[in-house]
Each structure stands twice: as C-alpha cells, then as structure tokens.
Design a protein around this motif. Structure first.
Motif, PDB file in Angstrom:
ATOM      1  N   THR A  47       0.824  -1.205   0.000  1.00  0.00           N
ATOM      2  CA  THR A  47       0.000   0.000   0.000  1.00  0.00           C
ATOM      3  C   THR A  47       0.858   1.255   0.000  1.00  0.00           C
ATOM      4  N   ALA A  48       1.960   1.239   0.764  1.00  0.00           N
ATOM      5  CA  ALA A  48       2.858   2.389   0.791  1.00  0.00           C
ATOM      6  C   ALA A  48       3.504   2.599  -0.571  1.00  0.00           C
ATOM      7  N   GLN A  49       3.839   1.505  -1.240  1.00  0.00           N
ATOM      8  CA  GLN A  49       4.413   1.619  -2.581  1.00  0.00           C
ATOM      9  C   GLN A  49       3.416   2.256  -3.554  1.00  0.00           C
ATOM     10  N   LEU A  50       2.168   1.832  -3.460  1.00  0.00           N
ATOM     11  CA  LEU A  50       1.159   2.384  -4.356  1.00  0.00           C
ATOM     12  C   LEU A  50       0.924   3.864  -4.070  1.00  0.00           C
ATOM     13  N   ARG A  51       0.932   4.237  -2.812  1.00  0.00           N
ATOM     14  CA  ARG A  51       0.761   5.647  -2.478  1.00  0.00           C
ATOM     15  C   ARG A  51       1.901   6.482  -3.026  1.00  0.00           C
ATOM     16  N   LEU A  52       3.125   5.983  -2.889  1.00  0.00           N
ATOM     17  CA  LEU A  52       4.278   6.696  -3.434  1.00  0.00           C
ATOM     18  C   LEU A  52       4.175   6.795  -4.954  1.00  0.00           C
ATOM     19  N   GLN A  53       3.755   5.711  -5.592  1.00  0.00           N
ATOM     20  CA  GLN A  53       3.628   5.734  -7.044  1.00  0.00           C
ATOM     21  C   GLN A  53       2.571   6.740  -7.483  1.00  0.00           C
ATOM     22  N   ASN A  54       1.409   6.729  -6.829  1.00  0.00           N
ATOM     23  CA  ASN A  54       0.353   7.672  -7.197  1.00  0.00           C
ATOM     24  C   ASN A  54       0.796   9.116  -6.987  1.00  0.00           C
ATOM     25  N   LEU A  55       1.540   9.369  -5.893  1.00  0.00           N
ATOM     26  CA  LEU A  55       2.033  10.719  -5.637  1.00  0.00           C
ATOM     27  C   LEU A  55       2.958  11.180  -6.764  1.00  0.00           C
ATOM     28  N   LEU A  56       3.892  10.323  -7.166  1.00  0.00           N
ATOM     29  CA  LEU A  56       4.843  10.705  -8.198  1.00  0.00           C
ATOM     30  C   LEU A  56       4.178  10.792  -9.574  1.00  0.00           C
ATOM     31  N   LEU A  57       3.185   9.944  -9.826  1.00  0.00           N
ATOM     32  CA  LEU A  57       2.467  10.039 -11.102  1.00  0.00           C
ATOM     33  C   LEU A  57       1.751  11.380 -11.217  1.00  0.00           C
ATOM     34  N   GLY A  58       1.050  11.756 -10.161  1.00  0.00           N
ATOM     35  CA  GLY A  58       0.365  13.044 -10.191  1.00  0.00           C
ATOM     36  C   GLY A  58       1.331  14.209 -10.268  1.00  0.00           C
ATOM     37  N   LEU A  59       2.439  14.130  -9.518  1.00  0.00           N
ATOM     38  CA  LEU A  59       3.429  15.198  -9.539  1.00  0.00           C
ATOM     39  C   LEU A  59       4.061  15.316 -10.927  1.00  0.00           C
ATOM     40  N   GLY A  60       4.360  14.183 -11.552  1.00  0.00           N
ATOM     41  CA  GLY A  60       4.963  14.219 -12.883  1.00  0.00           C
ATOM     42  C   GLY A  60       4.050  14.847 -13.914  1.00  0.00           C
ATOM     43  N   ILE A  61       2.777  14.461 -13.921  1.00  0.00           N
ATOM     44  CA  ILE A  61       1.834  15.043 -14.883  1.00  0.00           C
ATOM     45  C   ILE A  61       1.659  16.539 -14.628  1.00  0.00           C
ATOM     46  N   ALA A  62       1.570  16.925 -13.338  1.00  0.00           N
ATOM     47  CA  ALA A  62       1.388  18.343 -13.014  1.00  0.00           C
ATOM     48  C   ALA A  62       2.572  19.175 -13.485  1.00  0.00           C
ATOM     49  N   LEU A  63       3.795  18.705 -13.218  1.00  0.00           N
ATOM     50  CA  LEU A  63       4.973  19.451 -13.651  1.00  0.00           C
ATOM     51  C   LEU A  63       5.069  19.501 -15.168  1.00  0.00           C
ATOM     52  N   GLY A  64       4.731  18.389 -15.835  1.00  0.00           N
ATOM     53  CA  GLY A  64       4.796  18.360 -17.289  1.00  0.00           C
ATOM     54  C   GLY A  64       3.874  19.379 -17.927  1.00  0.00           C
ATOM     55  N   MET A  65       2.634  19.446 -17.458  1.00  0.00           N
ATOM     56  CA  MET A  65       1.666  20.387 -18.020  1.00  0.00           C
ATOM     57  C   MET A  65       1.965  21.823 -17.588  1.00  0.00           C
ATOM     58  N   PHE A  66       2.355  22.017 -16.315  1.00  0.00           N
ATOM     59  CA  PHE A  66       2.632  23.358 -15.818  1.00  0.00           C
ATOM     60  C   PHE A  66       3.828  23.973 -16.540  1.00  0.00           C
ATOM     61  N   GLY A  67       4.903  23.209 -16.688  1.00  0.00           N
ATOM     62  CA  GLY A  67       6.113  23.748 -17.290  1.00  0.00           C
ATOM     63  C   GLY A  67       5.913  24.208 -18.721  1.00  0.00           C
ATOM     64  N   ILE A  68       5.293  23.369 -19.533  1.00  0.00           N
ATOM     65  CA  ILE A  68       5.123  23.737 -20.934  1.00  0.00           C
ATOM     66  C   ILE A  68       4.059  24.825 -21.094  1.00  0.00           C
ATOM     67  N   GLY A  69       3.020  24.796 -20.282  1.00  0.00           N
ATOM     68  CA  GLY A  69       1.969  25.810 -20.393  1.00  0.00           C
ATOM     69  C   GLY A  69       2.453  27.191 -19.979  1.00  0.00           C
ATOM     70  N   VAL A  70       3.043  27.286 -18.781  1.00  0.00           N
ATOM     71  CA  VAL A  70       3.531  28.579 -18.306  1.00  0.00           C
ATOM     72  C   VAL A  70       4.712  29.053 -19.144  1.00  0.00           C
ATOM     73  N   GLY A  71       5.532  28.110 -19.608  1.00  0.00           N
ATOM     74  CA  GLY A  71       6.671  28.501 -20.439  1.00  0.00           C
ATOM     75  C   GLY A  71       6.252  29.173 -21.731  1.00  0.00           C
ATOM     76  N   VAL A  72       5.258  28.631 -22.403  1.00  0.00           N
ATOM     77  CA  VAL A  72       4.781  29.230 -23.651  1.00  0.00           C
ATOM     78  C   VAL A  72       4.169  30.608 -23.382  1.00  0.00           C
ATOM     79  N   VAL A  73       3.393  30.724 -22.313  1.00  0.00           N
ATOM     80  CA  VAL A  73       2.785  32.023 -21.992  1.00  0.00           C
ATOM     81  C   VAL A  73       3.868  33.057 -21.660  1.00  0.00           C
ATOM     82  N   HIS A  74       4.861  32.670 -20.884  1.00  0.00           N
ATOM     83  CA  HIS A  74       5.939  33.597 -20.511  1.00  0.00           C
ATOM     84  C   HIS A  74       6.749  34.007 -21.741  1.00  0.00           C
TER      85      HIS A  74
END
Length: 368
Positions: free
Chosen positions: A93-120
């Motif tokens: 269960t701890a492994q799955l929680r860590l995986q879900n945390l990193l999956l969400g963090l990875g998608i968030a950073l991927g979308m945030f970086g390219i979106g804000v970068g283009v606007v800036h």
C-alpha cells in the motif's frame, strides 16, 4: 395637448424634453481616438532582461521534461512486484501511495512547465505592438499570399530561428508531455477481456473482511451495516502472482436490509441470507470502486460519475451514466455460521463497454 408653458408635448420620451436627441449631422465628424502610445517592455529595451526571460522559459520547458521523466520512473520503476519493491520490501500500500504521488506530480509538472513557459515566452519575448487590420469581405490570391507573408513574419519575430535553445527545449517538452497520458490509457482496463469473466469466488469460499482477512458470520452483519469483502482464498495470493488484479475483480460490498423492503426476483431467491446481500464494488460505467452506502435510501453511489444503484431492486441503475445493475454474488452460510459464496458471479464484472466482446462471442457460440 398644451401644458401651462404653452409647449406641445404628448408625454413620450422623445417629445417630453427628457431625452436629448441629435440630428446626426455630427456623426461623420466623430474624432478617431486612435491607439494609445506603445509602452515598451523591459525585455524590449534591456538585452540582459531579455536573456533572463529566455533562461526562465528554458527552465520552465526543462521542468516539463523533468515532470515527464518523473512520471515514467514512477510508472515503470515503482511497482509492488518490481525490483524496487523487492529491494526495500515495503508494504504494497505504501508503494502504491508513493507511485500515485509521483504520477500526479509528474503530470502536473509536465503540463505546468510547458503551459507557463509558452505564456511567458509570448508575454516577454514575442513582439507586442498593437496593429489595426481592416476586415475584407473576399480573399483573393494576393491576400492569401499576404497572409502567408504575415505567418512567415510571425515565425521570424517569435525568435525560433534566433533562439535555438528555446526551440529545442520546447520540442523536447512537447514530445514528452503527452506520453504519460498514453500510459494512463493503457491502464484503463485489461487488453484481454476474458480475464473479467471469472474471479476467485467459488462455491464454499468464505467472505472475509478487507484488508484484515477475518471471516464474517451472518450474525456479525446487522441492519444498516456495510462490509468491504474479499474472498478468503485471495489472502494466499502474493503480489507477484497478481494479487491486485484478482482483488480488483473480486471486491464486494456486503449489506443487510429488511427482507420485507427488498424486491427479489424468483431466480435469485436463494442468493441472500436473511436480507444479507453481496454486490460487486466495481461500477458498471467505467469501473470505479463503489464505496458509499446510503443507509436510509438503500442506495449505492459511485464517487466518479454519480451513478446510483438501488439495493432494494437488485442494484438497478436509478441515476447516472451506468447502463446495467451491479453483478450480485450468490451467498449462503456454512456449518459454522460463516458467510460463504455459492458460486462465482453469474456475469462478468466491470464496465459495460468491456462486455460487448462477450456478447458477440456468446452469439457466435450459440450460432455454432
């Protein structure tokens, strides 16, 4: 009608003097306000500020790349049956929680970086001069050529040619960013739908609490109570042998209702024990886990898209996008008073769309 001042007025807005009207003579002489004076940005007049803005955009694009890499590391590297799990031997269960945390963090950073970068990039480095264009009713070949020339000018002014580092980091971020979604689509369901036909429920298999594995007696289930249940034989399956996959098909909600308030069809008369019913937790819409039991209404609610099932009518759908009732698990009691399954589910669990292949196969079998 004449008032005391001697004016002819009929009381209407246009003749009462309350509204000032114009004869339209001055409409053609209305001054054109024009455009406000252009105010240059700091990056337009300061080369150091422009370079600093370029570096900021590059860092944002690189942040998007890092986010995509984090997603893939979590998706492929952190698994309950993978090498990382074997090395640290942590709780699944701890492994799955860590995986879900990193999956969400990875998608968030991927979308945030390219979106804000283009606007800036657009706000600090691309030209921002105000222009006025007249609308044309027809598009001639000359105008098309002019439009092409404008597009080429925009391409040149964007700085892509002069700033290859921006261009290359943007391309890298744009290529990697959609790939995590491809991985998520892969996990929407099994590629071989036959695995949904059968679960680990079988005749005589005890119903045990999830996750403790404690068997349940009929006397333990009181009116209004609800238990999350798995088959007892599932507790002996290791994670390397597909524990999570088998559990995803076999999870059940166990509830007790007043038998006088439940409508039971003739073929299901012996599927419950004194008002104790067991139904699959897997929603028939897209497979979300159903976990909310409304005791007063006897409704089961899916948290994903609000599909609602009526326990008093064999879990028929009364609201939401689900198109078929939840599969019912036939149950009885053994000689020790423990609740056991009479058989496996009589229909495949899971989303309705995954059952279309089964229906076609059954029709082919009947035809043969």
């Amino acid at each position: 009608m004449r008032d005391h001042m001697g004016d002819h007025r009929d009381g209407t807005p246009h003749k009462s003097g309350a509204v000032v009207t114009s004869d339209g003579a001055d409409l053609d002489h209305f001054p054109n306000p024009g455009l406000p004076p252009h105010r240059p940005r700091v990056t337009d007049v300061d080369p150091k500020a422009a370079r600093r803005a370029e570096h900021q955009v590059v860092l944002l694009f690189l942040l998007s790349v890092v986010g995509s890499v984090i997603f893939f590391v979590a998706y492929f590297g952190i698994r309950v049956d993978g090498p990382l799990y074997d090395a640290v031997n942590t709780e699944p269960t701890a492994q799955l929680r860590l995986q879900n945390l990193l999956l969400g963090l990875g998608i968030a950073l991927g979308m945030f970086g390219i979106g804000v970068g283009v606007v800036h990039w657009a706000r600090t480095l691309m030209p921002d001069h105000e222009i006025v264009e007249m609308r044309h009713d027809l598009r001639t070949e000359d105008e098309r050529a002019e439009a092409q020339s404008i597009l080429n000018t925009i391409y040149d002014e964007s700085g892509v040619k002069r700033r290859p580092l921006l261009r290359n980091t943007l391309i890298g971020a744009a290529v990697l960013m959609p790939l995590p979604f491809v991985g998520l689509l892969k996990d929407l369901g099994p590629t071989d739908l036959k695995v949904l036909r059968h679960s680990m429920w079988d005749e005589g298999v005890r119903l045990v609490r999830d996750p403790s594995g404690t068997p349940i007696k009929a006397s333990d289930v009181t009116l209004g109570s609800a238990f999350h249940v798995i088959p007892e034989n599932l507790t002996s399956v290791s994670h390397e042998d597909g524990y999570l996959n088998e559990k995803a098909k076999a999870v059940v909600l166990l509830m007790r209702l007043d038998p006088d308030k439940v409508n039971v069809s003739e073929e299901r008369k012996d599927w419950n024990v004194d008002g104790i019913f067991a139904y699959s937790k897997v929603c028939t819409h897209v497979g979300c886990p159903i976990a909310l039991y409304e005791q007063h209404t006897h409704h089961l609610l899916c948290p994903c898209h609000q599909s609602t099932f009526d326990l008093t009518n064999e879990c028929e759908v009364i609201f939401g996008p689900a198109s078929r009732p939840l599969p019912q698990l036939p149950i009885s009691v053994d000689s020790d008073g423990y609740l056991v399954a009479r058989s496996d589910f009589h229909e495949p669990v899971g989303p309705t769309y995954s059952q279309r292949g089964f229906a076609v196969k059954d029709m082919q079998d009947e035809a043969n």
